[in-house]
Design a protein around this motif. Structure first.
Motif, PDB file in Angstrom:
ATOM      1  N   ARG A  21       3.815   5.835 -27.220  1.00 10.14           N
ATOM      2  CA  ARG A  21       5.075   6.009 -26.523  1.00 10.14           C
ATOM      3  C   ARG A  21       5.310   7.466 -26.117  1.00 10.14           C
ATOM      4  O   ARG A  21       5.901   7.755 -25.085  1.00 10.14           O
ATOM      5  CB  ARG A  21       6.191   5.538 -27.438  1.00 10.14           C
ATOM      6  N   GLY A  22       4.858   8.403 -26.945  1.00 10.32           N
ATOM      7  CA  GLY A  22       5.074   9.815 -26.672  1.00 10.32           C
ATOM      8  C   GLY A  22       4.247  10.370 -25.526  1.00 10.32           C
ATOM      9  O   GLY A  22       4.491  11.484 -25.069  1.00 10.32           O
ATOM     10  N   PHE A  23       3.265   9.602 -25.067  1.00 11.61           N
ATOM     11  CA  PHE A  23       2.404  10.082 -23.984  1.00 11.61           C
ATOM     12  C   PHE A  23       2.981   9.791 -22.603  1.00 11.61           C
ATOM     13  O   PHE A  23       2.422  10.231 -21.603  1.00 11.61           O
ATOM     14  CB  PHE A  23       1.013   9.445 -24.082  1.00 11.61           C
ATOM     15  N   GLY A  24       4.084   9.069 -22.529  1.00  7.86           N
ATOM     16  CA  GLY A  24       4.678   8.708 -21.235  1.00  7.86           C
ATOM     17  C   GLY A  24       4.996   9.906 -20.357  1.00  7.86           C
ATOM     18  O   GLY A  24       4.551   9.966 -19.205  1.00  7.86           O
ATOM     19  N   PRO A  25       5.783  10.865 -20.871  1.00  9.43           N
ATOM     20  CA  PRO A  25       6.093  12.037 -20.033  1.00  9.43           C
ATOM     21  C   PRO A  25       4.851  12.830 -19.641  1.00  9.43           C
ATOM     22  O   PRO A  25       4.759  13.332 -18.516  1.00  9.43           O
ATOM     23  CB  PRO A  25       7.016  12.877 -20.919  1.00  9.43           C
TER      24      PRO A  25
END
Length: 51
Positions: free
Chosen positions: A2-6
């Motif tokens: 989820r943290g890789f989205g940006p």
């Protein structure tokens, strides 16, 4: 994951701008993202004190 989205979104924007031959703008986006990441890492945390 989820943290890789940006990160993936910025990477996609930089690749798109580079493909459109807007490399100066792509470089500005990259440097801006780097400055933002360093700022969020260096700034002091704002945790509230439990009373």
């Amino acid at each position: 994951m989820r943290g890789f989205g940006p990160w993936l979104a910025v990477l996609a924007v930089v690749l798109l701008l580079s493909a459109l031959r807007l490399r100066t703008l792509a470089a500005l986006v990259s440097v801006g993202w780097l400055i933002y990441c360093v700022w969020t890492w260096v700034r002091p945390s704002r945790r509230s004190r439990p009373d």
